[in-house]
Design a protein around this motif. Structure first.
Motif, PDB file in Angstrom:
ATOM      1  N   ALA A 104     -44.368  13.755 -49.485  1.00 51.94           N
ATOM      2  CA  ALA A 104     -44.752  14.996 -50.151  1.00 51.94           C
ATOM      3  C   ALA A 104     -46.166  14.902 -50.713  1.00 51.94           C
ATOM      4  O   ALA A 104     -46.977  15.831 -50.563  1.00 51.94           O
ATOM      5  CB  ALA A 104     -43.756  15.321 -51.264  1.00 51.94           C
ATOM      6  N   LEU A 105     -46.484  13.770 -51.358  1.00 49.81           N
ATOM      7  CA  LEU A 105     -47.829  13.608 -51.911  1.00 49.81           C
ATOM      8  C   LEU A 105     -48.873  13.546 -50.805  1.00 49.81           C
ATOM      9  O   LEU A 105     -49.954  14.148 -50.918  1.00 49.81           O
ATOM     10  CB  LEU A 105     -47.891  12.338 -52.760  1.00 49.81           C
ATOM     11  CG  LEU A 105     -49.252  12.006 -53.393  1.00 49.81           C
ATOM     12  CD1 LEU A 105     -49.729  13.153 -54.278  1.00 49.81           C
ATOM     13  CD2 LEU A 105     -49.186  10.709 -54.181  1.00 49.81           C
ATOM     14  N   ALA A 106     -48.577  12.830 -49.709  1.00 53.14           N
ATOM     15  CA  ALA A 106     -49.533  12.741 -48.595  1.00 53.14           C
ATOM     16  C   ALA A 106     -49.768  14.107 -47.966  1.00 53.14           C
ATOM     17  O   ALA A 106     -50.890  14.414 -47.541  1.00 53.14           O
ATOM     18  CB  ALA A 106     -49.020  11.752 -47.552  1.00 53.14           C
ATOM     19  N   ALA A 107     -48.734  14.931 -47.912  1.00 51.80           N
ATOM     20  CA  ALA A 107     -48.895  16.271 -47.336  1.00 51.80           C
ATOM     21  C   ALA A 107     -49.883  17.096 -48.150  1.00 51.80           C
ATOM     22  O   ALA A 107     -50.621  17.919 -47.599  1.00 51.80           O
ATOM     23  CB  ALA A 107     -47.545  16.972 -47.262  1.00 51.80           C
ATOM     24  N   VAL A 108     -49.920  16.869 -49.462  1.00 55.07           N
ATOM     25  CA  VAL A 108     -50.836  17.603 -50.327  1.00 55.07           C
ATOM     26  C   VAL A 108     -52.253  17.047 -50.223  1.00 55.07           C
ATOM     27  O   VAL A 108     -53.231  17.802 -50.227  1.00 55.07           O
ATOM     28  CB  VAL A 108     -50.350  17.537 -51.789  1.00 55.07           C
ATOM     29  CG1 VAL A 108     -51.379  18.165 -52.730  1.00 55.07           C
ATOM     30  CG2 VAL A 108     -49.007  18.236 -51.928  1.00 55.07           C
ATOM     31  N   THR A 109     -52.374  15.730 -50.133  1.00 53.72           N
ATOM     32  CA  THR A 109     -53.699  15.095 -50.130  1.00 53.72           C
ATOM     33  C   THR A 109     -54.228  14.865 -48.717  1.00 53.72           C
ATOM     34  O   THR A 109     -55.165  15.532 -48.278  1.00 53.72           O
ATOM     35  CB  THR A 109     -53.637  13.772 -50.901  1.00 53.72           C
ATOM     36  OG1 THR A 109     -52.604  12.933 -50.342  1.00 53.72           O
ATOM     37  CG2 THR A 109     -53.316  14.025 -52.376  1.00 53.72           C
ATOM     38  N   ASP A 110     -53.609  13.945 -47.979  1.00 53.88           N
ATOM     39  CA  ASP A 110     -54.037  13.615 -46.617  1.00 53.88           C
ATOM     40  C   ASP A 110     -52.836  13.063 -45.865  1.00 53.88           C
ATOM     41  O   ASP A 110     -52.358  11.973 -46.174  1.00 53.88           O
ATOM     42  CB  ASP A 110     -55.162  12.583 -46.642  1.00 53.88           C
ATOM     43  CG  ASP A 110     -55.656  12.200 -45.245  1.00 53.88           C
ATOM     44  OD1 ASP A 110     -55.100  12.726 -44.255  1.00 53.88           O
ATOM     45  OD2 ASP A 110     -56.587  11.386 -45.150  1.00 53.88           O
ATOM     46  N   PRO A 111     -52.306  13.792 -44.861  1.00 49.12           N
ATOM     47  CA  PRO A 111     -51.098  13.329 -44.152  1.00 49.12           C
ATOM     48  C   PRO A 111     -51.236  11.928 -43.565  1.00 49.12           C
ATOM     49  O   PRO A 111     -50.246  11.213 -43.423  1.00 49.12           O
ATOM     50  CB  PRO A 111     -50.918  14.382 -43.052  1.00 49.12           C
ATOM     51  CG  PRO A 111     -51.559  15.609 -43.591  1.00 49.12           C
ATOM     52  CD  PRO A 111     -52.729  15.125 -44.404  1.00 49.12           C
ATOM     53  N   ALA A 112     -52.460  11.516 -43.222  1.00 50.15           N
ATOM     54  CA  ALA A 112     -52.650  10.197 -42.618  1.00 50.15           C
ATOM     55  C   ALA A 112     -52.346   9.064 -43.584  1.00 50.15           C
ATOM     56  O   ALA A 112     -52.179   7.922 -43.162  1.00 50.15           O
ATOM     57  CB  ALA A 112     -54.082  10.053 -42.102  1.00 50.15           C
ATOM     58  N   THR A 113     -52.257   9.351 -44.905  1.00 52.92           N
ATOM     59  CA  THR A 113     -51.959   8.314 -45.884  1.00 52.92           C
ATOM     60  C   THR A 113     -50.458   8.143 -46.107  1.00 52.92           C
ATOM     61  O   THR A 113     -50.058   7.308 -46.914  1.00 52.92           O
ATOM     62  CB  THR A 113     -52.630   8.629 -47.232  1.00 52.92           C
ATOM     63  OG1 THR A 113     -52.124   9.877 -47.737  1.00 52.92           O
ATOM     64  CG2 THR A 113     -54.136   8.728 -47.074  1.00 52.92           C
TER      65      THR A 113
END
Length: 526
Positions: free
Chosen positions: A41-50
């Motif tokens: 969920a957090l990666a979707a908000v910031t950068d999916p590659a993370t």
């Protein structure tokens, strides 16, 4: 001969031990799922590659030997990325189950396994070319939440065991354990659903009004696949955008805001130039019908597509910076730091290479490179079709090498002429009588397709009928009517090129410069 068997008294003991261990494996799975869900969920908000799973999957792609990559593409086709992500996830969950089993003895043992998993993901995140410390956010969240969830589940389990028989259904008994397990499972599900929702919202296309090209092309004529056409079962004359193949190393789709995007031209230039998306749209834009082909495409494979592209001439873009005399390659870099090298001489020899912003009458889809990508006709995509491009560096092959060059692929790879049979399908059973044999052929760097010939059972080559012509950089449809007798038959096709050549029958694998050989298939009539 007697066969030794375990004493009957040992079997219930083994079953009892297994039953006692299963919940602990489940706790490890739940804890890891909660951590991964929140991290996703957090990666979707910031950068999916993370996202930890995607980061590990991308690292696996980079570390996988070329033969194994080619095997995966041949075996799984466009599902290769889903198979990879599923395999990584399966490995993570297996180790997560082990972490739960170890936590049965000591919490720190199970926590150590979870932290080791996150550490591997963190290293994968930091291995990306454009990564920084702030990209570790999802991994840190995964570490904290998974260990906390495992500790909570362990505490609830021990509390349930310690509860008196009369209190087993109270807050400290089995009901309490179920509530804790349910809360952890809900956290995992909520994180995963939020991640998918946010990813879907981020992937929505921007509303972009593309300028009219300087000289609009006329509409493509009706192809052989048109309703009522002679070969409706063959590949469409223009590939619908949603069906256009996608082959790249990304497990996610980069989300780039056109208002923040810039393109820098640097290196061996007279002056470094940075363009915004509006600057690019303000340039003279042209339309071109161009077929792209992936170097991983095997003979008769699906990784080719024809589309109408809109963009600025690459030569016009490079002229803004002024190319120096020492450069022999364009090293293009995408938003994630991926590099691709394009021979400068080929990209600027008059073939109308594009910095494309549009595809089939609309802005580029995000999965195909929005806001801008390279489209160099006649060259395989791995050296001429950089998506999500943000930098063009004029340099020499002796000074800088790109991603695929470092892995042994060719630096000069013009697309090889090829004819593909779309119908009939391999191993099909056909009725005797007239059969339409048809497909697509391309020869983007050899003067276009001037003819296609078909051979049955090793007999003489027969000329097929070609579909309409949209230029030498675009593929041609073709068909031949065959009076099919009963029996098993082998059908082959070859392309004739505008420069007087004939498609080679010599077989070659995709690595290192593209596949070659004739597409042949066997059918049964009767």
């Amino acid at each position: 001969m007697d066969t030794a068997t375990a004493p009957r008294s040992a079997r219930p003991r083994t079953a009892t031990r297994l039953a006692a261990a299963l919940p602990w494996a489940g706790y490890g799975l739940l804890a890891a799922a909660a951590g991964l869900g929140l991290a996703h969920a957090l990666a979707a908000v910031t950068d999916p590659a993370t996202s930890p799973v995607l980061a590990v999957g991308s690292a696996v792609i980079d570390l996988t030997p070329t033969p194994a990559k080619e095997w995966a593409i041949r075996t799984f086709g466009s599902a290769d990325k889903a198979v990879l992500v599923g395999s990584v996830l399966a490995g993570v969950l297996a180790l997560a189950a082990i972490s739960g089993l170890l936590a049965r003895r000591r919490l720190r043992y199970g926590a150590a396994v979870l932290l080791l998993l996150v550490a591997v993901a963190a290293l994968a995140v930091l291995s990306r070319p454009a990564a920084g410390p702030t990209d570790l956010g999802p991994c840190l969240l995964a570490a904290a939440s998974s260990v906390a969830a495992l500790a909570w589940l362990r505490h609830a389990h021990l509390a349930a065991r310690a509860a008196t028989p009369g209190a087993r259904d109270g807050r400290g008994g089995r009901r309490g354990l179920l509530l804790v397990a349910g809360a952890v499972a809900a956290t995992a599900a909520t994180g995963g659903l939020l991640g998918r929702l946010v990813s879907g919202l981020r992937l929505r296309p921007e509303e972009i009004a593309l300028p009219t090209p300087a000289t609009p092309l006329p509409p493509l004529p009706a192809g052989l696949d048109a309703p009522g056409g002679p070969a409706r079962a063959i590949t469409p004359w223009r590939t619908p955008t949603g069906d256009f193949y996608r082959v790249d190393t990304r497990l996610d789709v980069p989300v780039v805001d056109s208002r923040d995007w810039t393109l820098t031209i640097d290196g061996d230039v007279d002056r470094e130039v940075t363009l915004t998306f509006d600057d690019l749209l303000a340039m003279e834009l042209i339309e071109r019908d161009i077929t792209l082909t992936c170097v991983s495409n095997s003979v008769g494979g699906p990784y080719a597509g024809g589309a109408r592209w809109l963009g600025a001439r690459l030569t016009d873009v490079l002229d803004l910076a002024g190319v120096g005399r020492g450069a022999d390659q364009i090293l293009s870099t995408d938003v994630g730091g991926m590099t691709i090298s394009t021979p400068l001489a080929l990209a600027t020899d008059g073939r109308d290479s594009l910095l494309a912003v549009g595809m089939n009458g609309a802005a580029l889809p995000r999965e195909h490179g929005f806001p801008a990508r390279l489209v160099v006709p006649g060259l395989y995509g791995f050296i001429g079709a950089t998506k999500w491009v943000t930098r063009l560096t004029l340099t020499g092959y002796a000074e800088r090498s790109a991603y695929w060059t470092d892995r042994g692929w060719a630096t000069d790879a013009p697309i090889k002429p090829s004819a593909r049979i779309d119908t009939p399908r391999p191993l099909a059973t056909l009725a005797p009588g007239e059969v339409v044999v048809g497909g697509i052929a391309w020869a983007q760097d050899d003067g276009g397709v001037s003819g296609v010939q078909v051979r049955v059972d090793g007999g003489p080559w027969r000329d097929a009928t070609l579909g309409p012509d949209a230029g030498e950089r675009y593929w041609r449809q073709w068909y031949l009517r065959w009076d099919a007798p009963e029996g098993s038959h082998r059908i082959a096709a070859r392309a004739l090129t505008g420069d007087g050549g004939t498609q080679t029958p010599v077989r070659a694998e995709p690595f290192p410069a593209g596949a070659s050989g004739l597409h042949e298939l066997i059918v049964t009539v009767g």
